[in-house]
Design an enzyme around this catalytic site. Structure first.
Site, mmCIF file in Angstrom:
data_model
loop_
_atom_site.group_PDB
_atom_site.id
_atom_site.type_symbol
_atom_site.label_atom_id
_atom_site.label_comp_id
_atom_site.label_asym_id
_atom_site.label_seq_id
_atom_site.Cartn_x
_atom_site.Cartn_y
_atom_site.Cartn_z
ATOM 1 N N SER A 138 0.866 -1.174 0.000
ATOM 2 C CA SER A 138 0.000 0.000 0.000
ATOM 3 C C SER A 138 0.904 1.226 0.000
ATOM 4 O O SER A 138 2.087 1.129 0.350
ATOM 5 C CB SER A 138 -0.881 0.002 1.259
ATOM 6 O OG SER A 138 -1.529 1.249 1.435
ATOM 7 N N TYR A 151 -2.113 -1.432 10.387
ATOM 8 C CA TYR A 151 -2.153 -1.784 8.965
ATOM 9 C C TYR A 151 -0.895 -1.255 8.281
ATOM 10 O O TYR A 151 -0.217 -1.979 7.543
ATOM 11 C CB TYR A 151 -3.407 -1.197 8.326
ATOM 12 C CG TYR A 151 -3.509 -1.410 6.838
ATOM 13 C CD1 TYR A 151 -3.820 -2.659 6.311
ATOM 14 C CD2 TYR A 151 -3.308 -0.349 5.941
ATOM 15 C CE1 TYR A 151 -3.927 -2.853 4.936
ATOM 16 C CE2 TYR A 151 -3.421 -0.533 4.572
ATOM 17 C CZ TYR A 151 -3.728 -1.789 4.089
ATOM 18 O OH TYR A 151 -3.824 -1.977 2.724
#
Length: 261
Positions: A138, A151
């Site tokens: 990401s 995350y």
């Protein structure tokens, strides 16, 4: 057996589903994995060539099954050329509100599950002196962001692990492509864990206005085909990578003022 074989986790929806369709369209044999077998069967049936797909249900938390699951995956088409690690879960909660159990789950799924499956498949790649790992990270694998602490931590950790793997197994001809999407129009925000561990069940505005999963899959395919080491996929949000690198203080100020939830 001259056809390339790819194993995709998180293939039941979003980027994984779109990538499955793209690789089938490009003539690959595709192994589809996720927890939901029914959803995987839907993806297989919806592909342009269902005969080139095999369904293999898999839960990234259930790591004790990975050795057997890997054997099943290899047996599906006789070998595996490419692993696309896409399975994972996002987060939308503040650090102060999030119990450690939720942090652990995010790390268990996003980092340890991916690492454990990599270790199960790695001997196959070594024995063949060939193989490639595509890892869906990401943009927050490159910089932190509010509401995504663990995350982001898990995605950062994936970069460290796979960069080491790339160096250790260069002579085994094993490639690693780190893929960092920005805002992609999927249900990732709906499924993101909140502070109590339940899903958010809301679509982020940025996510809703993001790149389509199909367009993202096309970029992923190109990156893997050309064995890029790292790619950033999305819209103007990808500029955050360069702002962080060259103007970190200004970038921090921008993030503080941004509505990132």
């Amino acid at each position: 057996m001259s056809q390339q074989v790819i194993w995709i986790t998180g293939a039941s929806s979003g980027i994984g589903e779109a990538s499955a369709y793209k690789f089938v369209n490009e003539g690959y044999l595709v192994i589809l994995s996720a927890r939901n077998r029914e959803a995987l069967e839907r993806v297989k049936a919806s592909s342009s060539n269902p005969g080139n797909c095999k369904v293999l249900s898999l839960d990234l938390i259930d790591q004790a099954t990975f050795e057997e699951k890997t054997k099943e995956a290899i047996a599906a088409f006789g070998h595996i050329d490419l692993m696309l690690h896409n399975g994972g879960i996002s987060q939308r909660s503040l650090i102060r509100d999030t119990p450690i159990e939720v942090d652990r789950k995010l790390m268990e799924v996003n980092f340890f599950g991916t690492v454990a499956l990599t270790k199960a498949l790695l001997p196959h790649f070594i024995s063949r002196k060939s193989g490639q790992f595509g890892v869906i990270s990401s943009l927050v694998g490159k910089f932190g962001s509010p509401y995504r602490s663990s995350y982001a931590a898990a995605k950062h950790a994936l970069h460290g692990f796979f960069e080491s793997l790339r160096l250790e197994h260069f002579n085994d001809h094993i490639a690693v492509t780190m893929i960092c999407p920005g805002f992609i129009k999927t249900d990732v925000s709906k499924n993101a864990l909140t502070a109590d561990g339940s899903p958010l069940n809301e679509m982020d505005k940025a996510q809703e206005n993001g790149m389509s999963a199909g367009a993202c899959a096309t970029e992923i395919f190109k990156a893997l085909k050309h064995k890029k080491e790292e790619v950033y996929i999305g819209g103007k949000e990808t500029m955050g990578i360069y702002l962080k690198r060259f103007l970190p203080t200004i970038f921090t100020k921008i993030l503080r003022k941004s509505e990132v939830r």
